[in-house]
Enzyme design. Structure first.
Site, short mmCIF file in Angstrom:
data_model
loop_
_atom_site.label_atom_id
_atom_site.label_comp_id
_atom_site.label_asym_id
_atom_site.label_seq_id
_atom_site.Cartn_x
_atom_site.Cartn_y
_atom_site.Cartn_z
N GLU A 83 -11.38 4.19 -1.27
CA GLU A 83 -11.83 4.50 0.10
C GLU A 83 -12.69 5.77 0.16
OE1 GLU A 83 -8.73 3.71 -0.69
OE2 GLU A 83 -7.29 5.24 -0.14
N ASP A 127 0.83 -1.20 0.00
CA ASP A 127 0.00 0.00 0.00
C ASP A 127 0.87 1.25 0.00
OD1 ASP A 127 -2.57 1.40 2.20
OD2 ASP A 127 -2.32 1.47 0.01
N ASP A 134 -3.23 -2.98 -2.52
CA ASP A 134 -4.27 -1.97 -2.56
C ASP A 134 -4.10 -1.10 -3.82
OD1 ASP A 134 -5.25 0.94 -0.61
OD2 ASP A 134 -6.48 -0.49 -1.72
N ASN A 135 -5.17 -0.45 -4.25
CA ASN A 135 -5.12 0.58 -5.30
C ASN A 135 -4.71 0.09 -6.67
OD1 ASN A 135 -3.60 2.12 -2.61
ND2 ASN A 135 -5.64 2.77 -3.31
O1 LIG Z 1 2.50 9.10 0.31
C1 LIG Z 1 3.62 8.73 0.28
C2 LIG Z 1 3.95 7.37 -0.28
S1 LIG Z 1 3.24 6.17 0.64
C3 LIG Z 1 1.52 6.39 0.38
C4 LIG Z 1 1.14 5.61 -0.86
N1 LIG Z 1 -0.32 5.54 -1.01
C5 LIG Z 1 -0.90 6.33 -1.89
O2 LIG Z 1 -0.26 7.16 -2.52
C6 LIG Z 1 -2.38 6.23 -2.06
C7 LIG Z 1 -3.04 7.19 -2.82
C8 LIG Z 1 -4.43 7.13 -2.99
C9 LIG Z 1 -5.11 8.17 -3.78
C10 LIG Z 1 -4.71 9.50 -3.72
C11 LIG Z 1 -5.37 10.45 -4.48
C12 LIG Z 1 -6.44 10.09 -5.30
F1 LIG Z 1 -7.09 11.04 -6.01
C13 LIG Z 1 -6.84 8.78 -5.36
C14 LIG Z 1 -6.18 7.81 -4.61
C15 LIG Z 1 -5.18 6.11 -2.40
C16 LIG Z 1 -4.52 5.14 -1.65
O3 LIG Z 1 -5.21 4.12 -1.05
C17 LIG Z 1 -3.12 5.19 -1.49
O4 LIG Z 1 -2.54 4.18 -0.76
C18 LIG Z 1 4.70 9.60 0.74
C19 LIG Z 1 5.91 9.07 1.06
C20 LIG Z 1 6.93 9.92 1.46
C21 LIG Z 1 6.72 11.26 1.53
O5 LIG Z 1 7.71 12.12 1.94
C22 LIG Z 1 5.46 11.79 1.22
O6 LIG Z 1 5.30 13.13 1.35
C23 LIG Z 1 4.45 10.95 0.84
MG LIG Z 2 -3.94 2.55 -0.49
#
Ligand SMILES: O=C(CSCCNC(=O)c1cc(-c2ccc(F)cc2)cc(O)c1O)c1ccc(O)c(O)c1
Ligand SMILES: [Mg+2]
Length: 214
Positions: free
Chosen positions: A199, A141, A169-170
């Protein structure tokens, strides 16, 4: 100074959930995300599918890639047998700090080891650092473009055994096309798609369950 969304999510847990009650923590986060602020937790709908797979596998060793605020960490850990261990990797230190407190509020800190850093760096070190040979269940995820390289890395490091279950996921939204193509076409995996929704929204998304055949 302005609070962050993860901080507001944690406050909602501390205000509305009962310490030591994982289900109340899950409910408090879902309420917050549905009625106050959307956040990228696996959520209640996909969460139920995840619960059913975790209960079916009944894993003793679990790896989660991408902790965020610890919502799926709490869902999974609350279903594990007493001797089971969940290792969760989070790259973002701010997310990790919030997740630690959410996991502690649920009373699950003894089953969960939260590791800060990148999956690519940590996957090759897990066996020596945590005395774990293989994982019964892996929940993907994290960064969507890391699902495929990290799966190949887990294979290379011998972290998967015949029967290990990957849940991703996703796979539709945001989407992980290269990963889907791989697990659906490789003779080393038996894959199954569980259709659901992104979600807290009406957009399509789903979980891909892939059993490693060795
Ligand atoms: O976010 C991260 C990477 S880990 C999270 C990955 N997960 C997702 O991106 C994720 C995204 C969406 C989603 C978002 C926008 C939409 F319009 C639609 C869906 C849904 C999910 O269920 C997800 O799991 C990170 C790391 C290091 C950093 O420094 C930082 O700033 C950020
Ligand atoms: Mg996710």
């Amino acid at each position: 100074t302005q609070s962050t969304r993860p901080q507001r999510l944690l406050s909602a847990v501390q205000k509305n959930a009962t310490r030591g009650n994982p289900r109340s923590v899950v409910r408090a986060i879902d309420e917050f995300c549905r009625h106050k602020e959307w956040a990228m937790n696996v959520g209640d709908e996909k969460g139920c599918i995840l619960d059913s797979i975790v209960s079916e596998v009944n894993p003793v060793t679990v790896l989660e890639l991408g902790t965020y605020c610890g919502y799926s960490t709490v869902r999974i850990a609350s279903l594990l047998p007493p001797n089971a261990k969940l290792i969760t990797l989070e790259f973002n230190p701010d997310f990790a700090a919030i997740a630690r407190q959410v996991i502690a509020w649920a009373g699950l800190q003894d089953k969960v080891q939260l590791v800060e850093g990148s999956s690519g760096d940590w996957i090759p070190k897990i066996q020596e650092q945590f005395g774990i040979n293989t994982f019964d269940l892996v929940f993907l995820d994290h960064w969507k473009d890391r699902y495929l390289p990290d799966t190949k890395l887990m294979e290379k490091c011998g972290l998967l055994r015949k029967g290990s279950v990957l849940v991703a996921d996703n796979v539709i939204c945001p989407g992980t096309p290269d990963y889907l193509e791989y697990v659906r076409s490789s003779p080393c995996y038996k894959s199954q798609y569980f259709i659901s929704h992104l979600e807290y929204t009406k957009a399509e998304d789903g979980l891909e369950k892939s059993v490693f055949l060795g």
